[in-house]
Design a protein around this motif. Structure first.
Motif, PDB file in Angstrom:
ATOM      1  N   SER A   1       7.958 -13.546   2.608  1.00 32.72           N
ATOM      2  CA  SER A   1       8.020 -15.005   2.586  1.00 32.72           C
ATOM      3  C   SER A   1       8.966 -15.521   1.515  1.00 32.72           C
ATOM      4  O   SER A   1       9.592 -16.574   1.676  1.00 32.72           O
ATOM      5  N   ASP A   2       9.077 -14.815   0.400  1.00 33.53           N
ATOM      6  CA  ASP A   2      10.087 -15.107  -0.610  1.00 33.53           C
ATOM      7  C   ASP A   2      10.312 -13.826  -1.409  1.00 33.53           C
ATOM      8  O   ASP A   2       9.779 -12.773  -1.070  1.00 33.53           O
ATOM      9  N   SER A   3      11.073 -13.922  -2.471  1.00 32.99           N
ATOM     10  CA  SER A   3      11.420 -12.714  -3.213  1.00 32.99           C
ATOM     11  C   SER A   3      10.238 -12.104  -3.955  1.00 32.99           C
ATOM     12  O   SER A   3      10.318 -10.956  -4.401  1.00 32.99           O
ATOM     13  N   HIS A   4       9.128 -12.851  -4.070  1.00 35.95           N
ATOM     14  CA  HIS A   4       7.968 -12.350  -4.823  1.00 35.95           C
ATOM     15  C   HIS A   4       6.760 -12.093  -3.937  1.00 35.95           C
ATOM     16  O   HIS A   4       5.753 -11.576  -4.425  1.00 35.95           O
ATOM     17  N   GLN A   5       6.837 -12.449  -2.658  1.00 40.14           N
ATOM     18  CA  GLN A   5       5.684 -12.334  -1.767  1.00 40.14           C
ATOM     19  C   GLN A   5       6.016 -11.420  -0.593  1.00 40.14           C
ATOM     20  O   GLN A   5       6.844 -11.761   0.254  1.00 40.14           O
ATOM     21  N   ILE A   6       5.370 -10.257  -0.565  1.00 37.33           N
ATOM     22  CA  ILE A   6       5.491  -9.327   0.559  1.00 37.33           C
ATOM     23  C   ILE A   6       4.081  -9.029   1.054  1.00 37.33           C
ATOM     24  O   ILE A   6       3.235  -8.544   0.293  1.00 37.33           O
ATOM     25  N   THR A   7       3.811  -9.348   2.316  1.00 35.59           N
ATOM     26  CA  THR A   7       2.494  -9.099   2.891  1.00 35.59           C
ATOM     27  C   THR A   7       2.628  -8.198   4.105  1.00 35.59           C
ATOM     28  O   THR A   7       3.589  -8.316   4.879  1.00 35.59           O
ATOM     29  N   CYS A   8       1.675  -7.299   4.262  1.00 34.40           N
ATOM     30  CA  CYS A   8       1.647  -6.369   5.392  1.00 34.40           C
ATOM     31  C   CYS A   8       0.355  -6.569   6.171  1.00 34.40           C
ATOM     32  O   CYS A   8      -0.725  -6.691   5.576  1.00 34.40           O
ATOM     33  N   ARG A   9       0.449  -6.600   7.491  1.00 37.38           N
ATOM     34  CA  ARG A   9      -0.712  -6.722   8.373  1.00 37.38           C
ATOM     35  C   ARG A   9      -0.679  -5.595   9.384  1.00 37.38           C
ATOM     36  O   ARG A   9       0.358  -5.320   9.980  1.00 37.38           O
TER      37      ARG A   9
ATOM     38  N   GLY B   1      -3.974  -2.879  15.693  1.00 32.62           N
ATOM     39  CA  GLY B   1      -4.221  -1.783  16.623  1.00 32.62           C
ATOM     40  C   GLY B   1      -4.506  -0.451  15.980  1.00 32.62           C
ATOM     41  O   GLY B   1      -4.318   0.583  16.605  1.00 32.62           O
ATOM     42  N   ALA B   2      -4.980  -0.440  14.737  1.00 29.17           N
ATOM     43  CA  ALA B   2      -5.261   0.828  14.061  1.00 29.17           C
ATOM     44  C   ALA B   2      -6.718   1.230  14.158  1.00 29.17           C
ATOM     45  O   ALA B   2      -7.118   2.224  13.574  1.00 29.17           O
ATOM     46  N   GLY B   3      -7.555   0.449  14.840  1.00 27.08           N
ATOM     47  CA  GLY B   3      -8.965   0.779  14.962  1.00 27.08           C
ATOM     48  C   GLY B   3      -9.776   0.453  13.734  1.00 27.08           C
ATOM     49  O   GLY B   3     -10.907   0.909  13.592  1.00 27.08           O
ATOM     50  N   THR B   4      -9.231  -0.314  12.809  1.00 30.37           N
ATOM     51  CA  THR B   4      -9.961  -0.723  11.613  1.00 30.37           C
ATOM     52  C   THR B   4      -9.702  -2.191  11.349  1.00 30.37           C
ATOM     53  O   THR B   4      -8.606  -2.699  11.564  1.00 30.37           O
ATOM     54  N   CYS B   5     -10.699  -2.874  10.888  1.00 29.39           N
ATOM     55  CA  CYS B   5     -10.584  -4.303  10.571  1.00 29.39           C
ATOM     56  C   CYS B   5     -10.782  -4.533   9.083  1.00 29.39           C
ATOM     57  O   CYS B   5     -11.154  -5.631   8.667  1.00 29.39           O
ATOM     58  N   ASP B   6     -10.593  -3.505   8.291  1.00 29.25           N
ATOM     59  CA  ASP B   6     -10.808  -3.604   6.855  1.00 29.25           C
ATOM     60  C   ASP B   6      -9.619  -4.319   6.222  1.00 29.25           C
ATOM     61  O   ASP B   6      -8.505  -3.783   6.184  1.00 29.25           O
ATOM     62  N   PRO B   7      -9.790  -5.551   5.710  1.00 28.60           N
ATOM     63  CA  PRO B   7      -8.656  -6.261   5.102  1.00 28.60           C
ATOM     64  C   PRO B   7      -8.145  -5.585   3.840  1.00 28.60           C
ATOM     65  O   PRO B   7      -7.023  -5.836   3.414  1.00 28.60           O
ATOM     66  N   SER B   8      -8.958  -4.716   3.235  1.00 27.27           N
ATOM     67  CA  SER B   8      -8.497  -4.044   2.029  1.00 27.27           C
ATOM     68  C   SER B   8      -7.323  -3.109   2.326  1.00 27.27           C
ATOM     69  O   SER B   8      -6.506  -2.830   1.452  1.00 27.27           O
ATOM     70  N   VAL B   9      -7.244  -2.615   3.572  1.00 24.00           N
ATOM     71  CA  VAL B   9      -6.117  -1.763   3.945  1.00 24.00           C
ATOM     72  C   VAL B   9      -4.824  -2.559   3.888  1.00 24.00           C
ATOM     73  O   VAL B   9      -3.801  -2.092   3.373  1.00 24.00           O
ATOM     74  N   ASP B  10      -4.841  -3.791   4.409  1.00 20.82           N
ATOM     75  CA  ASP B  10      -3.646  -4.638   4.356  1.00 20.82           C
ATOM     76  C   ASP B  10      -3.238  -4.919   2.914  1.00 20.82           C
ATOM     77  O   ASP B  10      -2.050  -4.862   2.570  1.00 20.82           O
ATOM     78  N   GLU B  11      -4.219  -5.225   2.084  1.00 18.59           N
ATOM     79  CA  GLU B  11      -3.919  -5.511   0.681  1.00 18.59           C
ATOM     80  C   GLU B  11      -3.367  -4.277  -0.020  1.00 18.59           C
ATOM     81  O   GLU B  11      -2.418  -4.361  -0.817  1.00 18.59           O
ATOM     82  N   TYR B  12      -3.942  -3.124   0.293  1.00 19.48           N
ATOM     83  CA  TYR B  12      -3.491  -1.889  -0.336  1.00 19.48           C
ATOM     84  C   TYR B  12      -2.061  -1.560   0.063  1.00 19.48           C
ATOM     85  O   TYR B  12      -1.210  -1.250  -0.792  1.00 19.48           O
ATOM     86  N   ILE B  13      -1.762  -1.663   1.357  1.00 23.89           N
ATOM     87  CA  ILE B  13      -0.417  -1.360   1.825  1.00 23.89           C
ATOM     88  C   ILE B  13       0.589  -2.370   1.275  1.00 23.89           C
ATOM     89  O   ILE B  13       1.721  -2.021   0.918  1.00 23.89           O
ATOM     90  N   SER B  14       0.197  -3.632   1.170  1.00 18.74           N
ATOM     91  CA  SER B  14       1.094  -4.646   0.610  1.00 18.74           C
ATOM     92  C   SER B  14       1.440  -4.321  -0.836  1.00 18.74           C
ATOM     93  O   SER B  14       2.600  -4.442  -1.262  1.00 18.74           O
ATOM     94  N   SER B  15       0.429  -3.897  -1.597  1.00 17.70           N
ATOM     95  CA  SER B  15       0.690  -3.557  -3.000  1.00 17.70           C
ATOM     96  C   SER B  15       1.582  -2.334  -3.123  1.00 17.70           C
ATOM     97  O   SER B  15       2.442  -2.256  -4.010  1.00 17.70           O
ATOM     98  N   VAL B  16       1.389  -1.351  -2.230  1.00 15.50           N
ATOM     99  CA  VAL B  16       2.244  -0.159  -2.255  1.00 15.50           C
ATOM    100  C   VAL B  16       3.695  -0.539  -1.974  1.00 15.50           C
ATOM    101  O   VAL B  16       4.620  -0.085  -2.659  1.00 15.50           O
ATOM    102  N   MET B  17       3.917  -1.387  -0.968  1.00 21.84           N
ATOM    103  CA  MET B  17       5.290  -1.748  -0.610  1.00 21.84           C
ATOM    104  C   MET B  17       5.955  -2.554  -1.719  1.00 21.84           C
ATOM    105  O   MET B  17       7.141  -2.356  -2.021  1.00 21.84           O
ATOM    106  N   LYS B  18       5.218  -3.461  -2.362  1.00 24.04           N
ATOM    107  CA  LYS B  18       5.804  -4.235  -3.456  1.00 24.04           C
ATOM    108  C   LYS B  18       6.151  -3.337  -4.634  1.00 24.04           C
ATOM    109  O   LYS B  18       7.106  -3.613  -5.374  1.00 24.04           O
TER     110      LYS B  18
END
Length: 629
Positions: free
Chosen positions: A494-502, A505-522
């Motif tokens: 969304s900007d130079s400081h905000q990267i979000t991953c969603r 279809g992975a068979g999991t609805c755990d939002p912590s996975v999205d947060e974890y992957i977003s932090s890894v990518m940043k």
């Protein structure tokens, strides 16, 4: 015995005539060769005689005398503006052979370098002056040919010592000294007549002093967000990390460095390494006149607005001039930018960027250009789709396919920007934010298309397809572990400081996975590294036993989502649940022996924070009389 032919006499006459012509030609050629040899022999003897005479005449003369003789011959050239090229080359060749051990030889060497750069040269006792329109170089010599001091003085300013130029001359590194002088000459090479040059130089100096004040104000008021203060200033500072302009180097702004890159020293930054993005502040000619400051546009005392941006005065409240020029941020290295970002630059600065000077191409194509690495490899499918193989630590190999048709969409067409024009220092914070935004997108995509790659024929462990979803987001489609279904990772910048991953279809609805992957990518700013981490995470989730409550919750969620899902039968007749609106081609295509399905996320499946409609401009501006961010 003679053969009998009809009309024998004419035939024999023809044979005799032909033989006579050939013999005459041979005799003539031999005669000419003989004459030529005698002539060359005489000329050679004369030349040897002249060389012998010259050798005897100048046998006891020094190289310096020969050098002075060549110089006198050059001074007697018929056309002073175009000296004799052979003499110039001879003089340069002689200088390369000189051992600079006296004041005269050092003077001669500096004079030649000045003339090569189109500068004037003057000598007063032990001091040499290399002069240009807006600056001059002062070199103080020692009797032994050494250099005591080197000073650079801008027009109307006092001389300032230059340690870098001094060391180059002391080391007698004349090649690097000449290159440094060429850069200095380019820095002060402002177009126009003398009056225009002086006005533009004054305006550029006022701009530089304003940047210095802003930098000091922001440094005192800012709370670092990063563990590395320099990296924090580069990536998050309103005007980046400012390297003060000196007389022998231009004012430079470092505005982006990938978090994975090592910290660079100022001397390395000035060399403009490829992993550090910087901009040199300069002034350039323009077809359209612009109002430029001739004095400071910062109120006293300097202050910040509630958003933390510096406050500026409008140009009509300070001394200004209408000039056929504008300020420039010369980008080092150049930055590939998508069309919408180029348009935003024009909106921020109110300076039109001529489209005729821009060459457009798909963004991945621009990112993959440049000198290929020895191990890089990219295959082309159907003359459009390109596959890149990327090795990772541990012997894991990824392959990434970027469909050519998808990346040729208007939102993904880009051009390489090497400079950005502007007319007011208030434009710079918004320009840098936009440049950083593009650099983050480029860094993520470049990690897939220009990484060290394997040799042809290598077997890849995982296959991914990357598709654009908007001008600031893209999706990655792949097979999760131990299943035939498809999974989509949606990456939104969304900007130079905000990267979000969603994840879809992975068979999991755990939002912590999205947060974890977003932090890894940043943190790593690498798509392959992030996907390797995600794949391991999905393997852990798939191997973990489900509790009865979690199983019931999963079944209930599956029942609720069943009407809004699309059932797809893969090649193994397994049922795969995909999000509604996800597009799957009728046939899969094979990549290095494994199936990789083309799939994109429909607009209805995008999360709320990703809006495909024209977004609100994240870079607010005031085109005329800019006061704040």
């Amino acid at each position: 015995m003679l053969l009998t032919f009809p009309n024998r006499a004419p035939f024999l006459t023809y044979i005799w005539f032909t033989a006579s012509v050939v013999r005459f030609a041979q005799e003539k050629t031999l005669c000419e060769v003989s004459i030529t040899e005698r002539h060359l022999h005489r000329s050679e003897m004369k030349a040897k005689s002249r060389i012998s005479d010259l050798h005897l005449k100048f046998a006891e003369r020094s190289w310096n005398d020969t050098f002075q003789l060549v110089r006198r011959c050059m001074e007697k050239s018929r056309d002073e503006s175009k000296p004799c090229e052979p003499l110039v080359r001879s003089l340069e060749r002689l200088q390369e052979e000189f051992n600079v051990s006296s004041m005269n030889t050092m003077r001669s060497r500096l004079e030649m370098i000045a003339k090569q750069q189109g500068m004037g040269f003057h000598v007063t006792e032990a001091t040499c002056y290399l002069t240009a329109d807006l600056f001059y170089l002062e070199v103080v010599l020692l009797p032994c040919g050494g250099v005591e001091e080197v000073k650079v003085a801008p027009q109307g300013g006092s001389p300032t010592s230059s340690e870098s130029l001094l060391q180059l001359l002391r080391l007698k590194n004349f090649a690097d000294f000449s290159m440094k002088l060429a850069g200095l000459f380019t820095q002060y090479n402002i177009p126009g007549d003398n009056e225009i040059k002086l006005k533009l130089f004054t305006s550029l100096q006022s701009l530089g002093r304003d940047f210095q004040q802003i930098s000091n104000l922001l440094r005192a008021s800012r709370v670092p967000k990063d563990f590395d203060p320099q990296m924090d200033t580069i990536n998050h500072g309103r005007i980046g990390c400012l390297i003060a302009g000196k007389e022998d180097c231009p004012l430079t702004i470092q505005f982006y460095i990938a978090p994975t890159d090592v910290k660079q020293t100022d001397s390395q930054i000035m060399g403009m390494k490829a992993d550090v993005h910087a901009a040199q502040v300069a002034v350039g000619v323009s077809d359209v006149t612009h109002n430029l400051q001739m004095a400071s546009v910062i109120p006293q005392p300097p202050q910040l607005d509630p958003q933390g941006y510096p406050v500026f005065l409008p140009l009509n409240e300070v001394l200004n001039e209408t000039l056929p020029a504008c300020f420039l941020l010369k980008l080092r290295p150049a930055v590939p930018m998508i069309m919408s970002f180029v348009n935003k630059l024009s909106q921020i600065t109110d300076v039109t960027i001529p489209d005729v000077d821009l060459q457009w191409a798909p963004l991945p194509k621009l990112l993959s250009r440049g000198p290929p690495s020895p191990n890089s490899h990219g295959e082309t499918l159907d003359e459009q789709d390109t596959i890149f193989t990327v090795p990772l630590p541990g012997g894991v190999m990824h392959s990434y396919i970027l469909p050519g048709a998808a990346w040729e969409a208007p939102t993904q067409i880009a051009t390489v920007m090497d400079s950005v024009p502007f007319t007011h220092p208030a434009h710079v914070p918004a320009i840098l934010d936009l440049l950083r935004h593009q650099c983050v997108i480029n860094t993520l995509l470049r990690s897939c298309v220009t990484s060290q790659c394997a040799s042809p024929g290598s077997v890849c462990d995982l296959h991914f397809e990357i598709l654009p979803e908007s001008d600031t987001s893209f999706s990655v489609t792949f097979h999760p572990p131990d299943t035939d279904s498809l999974t989509v990772l949606l990456v939104n910048i969304s900007d130079s400081h905000q990267i979000t991953c969603r994840l879809f279809g992975a068979g999991t609805c755990d939002p912590s996975v999205d947060e974890y992957i977003s932090s890894v990518m940043k943190r790593c700013m690498s798509v392959p590294v992030t996907l390797r981490t995600l794949y391991r995470k999905l393997e852990e989730i798939a191997s973990a036993p489900l509790s009865p409550s979690h199983l019931a919750t999963t079944e209930a969620e599956d029942d609720q989502s069943a009407p809004s899902s699309t059932t797809v039968t893969d090649t193994n007749s397994a049922l795969t649940e995909l999000p509604q609106g996800a597009a799957v081609p009728e046939d899969s295509f094979s990549v290095s022996g494994s199936a990789c399905y083309a799939m994109s996320v429909a607009n209805s499946e995008l999360p709320p924070e990703i809006n495909t409609s024209p977004p609100v401009n994240p870079y607010p501006f005031t085109p005329v009389g800019v006061f704040s961010h």
